[in-house]
Scaffold this active site. Sequence first.
Site, PDB file in Angstrom:
ATOM      1  N   GLY A 168       0.830  -1.193   0.000  1.00 20.02           N
ATOM      2  CA  GLY A 168       0.000   0.000   0.000  1.00 20.02           C
ATOM      3  C   GLY A 168       0.865   1.243   0.000  1.00 20.02           C
ATOM      4  N   ILE A 170       2.418   2.829   2.419  1.00 20.39           N
ATOM      5  CA  ILE A 170       3.656   2.746   3.192  1.00 20.39           C
ATOM      6  C   ILE A 170       4.649   1.810   2.515  1.00 20.39           C
ATOM      7  CG2 ILE A 170       4.636   2.002   5.394  1.00 20.39           C
ATOM      8  CD1 ILE A 170       1.985   2.994   6.694  1.00 20.39           C
ATOM      9  N   ALA A 251       3.938  -3.177  10.758  1.00 18.76           N
ATOM     10  CA  ALA A 251       2.525  -3.249  10.398  1.00 18.76           C
ATOM     11  C   ALA A 251       1.640  -3.336  11.633  1.00 18.76           C
ATOM     12  CB  ALA A 251       2.295  -4.435   9.466  1.00 18.76           C
ATOM     13  N   ARG A 252       1.369  -4.537  12.087  1.00 10.68           N
ATOM     14  CA  ARG A 252       0.564  -4.771  13.280  1.00 10.68           C
ATOM     15  C   ARG A 252       1.050  -6.040  13.960  1.00 10.68           C
ATOM     16  NH1 ARG A 252      -0.881  -0.319  13.492  1.00 10.68           N
ATOM     17  NH2 ARG A 252      -2.996   0.551  13.584  1.00 10.68           N
ATOM     18  N   GLU A 281       0.524  -6.144  22.694  1.00 10.35           N
ATOM     19  CA  GLU A 281       0.999  -4.832  23.140  1.00 10.35           C
ATOM     20  C   GLU A 281       0.159  -4.326  24.321  1.00 10.35           C
ATOM     21  OE1 GLU A 281       0.933  -2.083  19.896  1.00 10.35           O
ATOM     22  OE2 GLU A 281       2.136  -3.363  18.609  1.00 10.35           O
ATOM     23  N   HIS A 299       6.002   0.568  19.179  1.00 11.08           N
ATOM     24  CA  HIS A 299       4.943   1.016  18.260  1.00 11.08           C
ATOM     25  C   HIS A 299       5.091   2.520  17.979  1.00 11.08           C
ATOM     26  CE1 HIS A 299       0.688  -0.164  16.788  1.00 11.08           C
ATOM     27  NE2 HIS A 299       1.172   0.793  16.022  1.00 11.08           N
TER      28      HIS A 299
END
Length: 344
Positions: A168, A170, A251-252, A281, A299
């Site tokens: 995408g 990023i 990302a995640r 997290e 993060h």
Amino acid sequence: MPEALSPSRSRPTQPPVLLVTRAIFPQILDRLHQVFEVRANQADDAWSPEELRARARDCDALMTTPAEQVDAALLAACPRLRMCANVAVGFNNFDVQAMTAQGVLATNTPGVLTESTADFAFALLMATARRITESEQYLREGRWQRWRYDILLGQDVHDATLGILGMGRIGQAVARRAALGFGMPVLYHNRRRLPEAEERACKARFVEFDALLQAADFLLLALPLTPENRHIIGARELRRMQPHAMLINIARGGIVDDAALAEALRTGAIAGAGLDVFENEPHVHPDLLAQHNVVLTPHAASATRATRLAMARLAADNLMTFFTRGHALTALNPEVLATPFHRT
């Protein structure tokens, strides 16, 4: 205070109530006060899901972060809720399907954090490749006594192959930095192949998933967390990577099986990792903390003042535009905008 117009075409006698779930820039709160009765959490207290539901029960809107879950339970507890604005580009904390079914608008903050996040991704890649944090710890602990040819040998970034999973905004921004700045061949895999012009702009070549794993010297993750993508990088995928390869995740958390990654780092299945996100997290898997060949950050990929302010401003603009004009700038479920609100 200006009178706010409702997208349901009703005209309230009181301003809509907005709950801001985490601390935010004071100037953003000042803007929001122009339209809303604002209830702000400037103490930045961590609320349990039950406490969040209790606080949001009589609210018309929420400004959220990825830490707050907007799910069926919250929607059921908050009959007045009409909009949730996430101060993030990711929205895995939103049950968008449930929100749409209940006529609740969801928005996020794409675009404004792309370049800062790409900068950070490349910084994390380079820190991992050149063992920057390990080198600093070595120095601070007083272990640097003399030069040796083999002290803290890292890997070259220039001319190495960068693989990107998730292409995408990023991913493309990182690809441009890699190809144009460091002469890196760039491979990528995506749910859909990019148009040829976009591939040329970032000098990237599409390959299948397994080919990406096998060819990358550095594998960057830049894809959203969805049920399909959870643990897309696990023990099998890590075994398919080269032993000298390094994994970078901006990302995640949840995209990577953290336990499997820690084992791969411990056994040398891959050479290193740079991680800005984690499964649970803010708690980091203890086996990751025990490895020396991983760079860990909290993060922080979008953490510049200008970018975080832009994210908050976009979330505020979405809220204010929806409650004064009936539309939004970055709606995730725009079909809600065409439906009168009937929950109350």
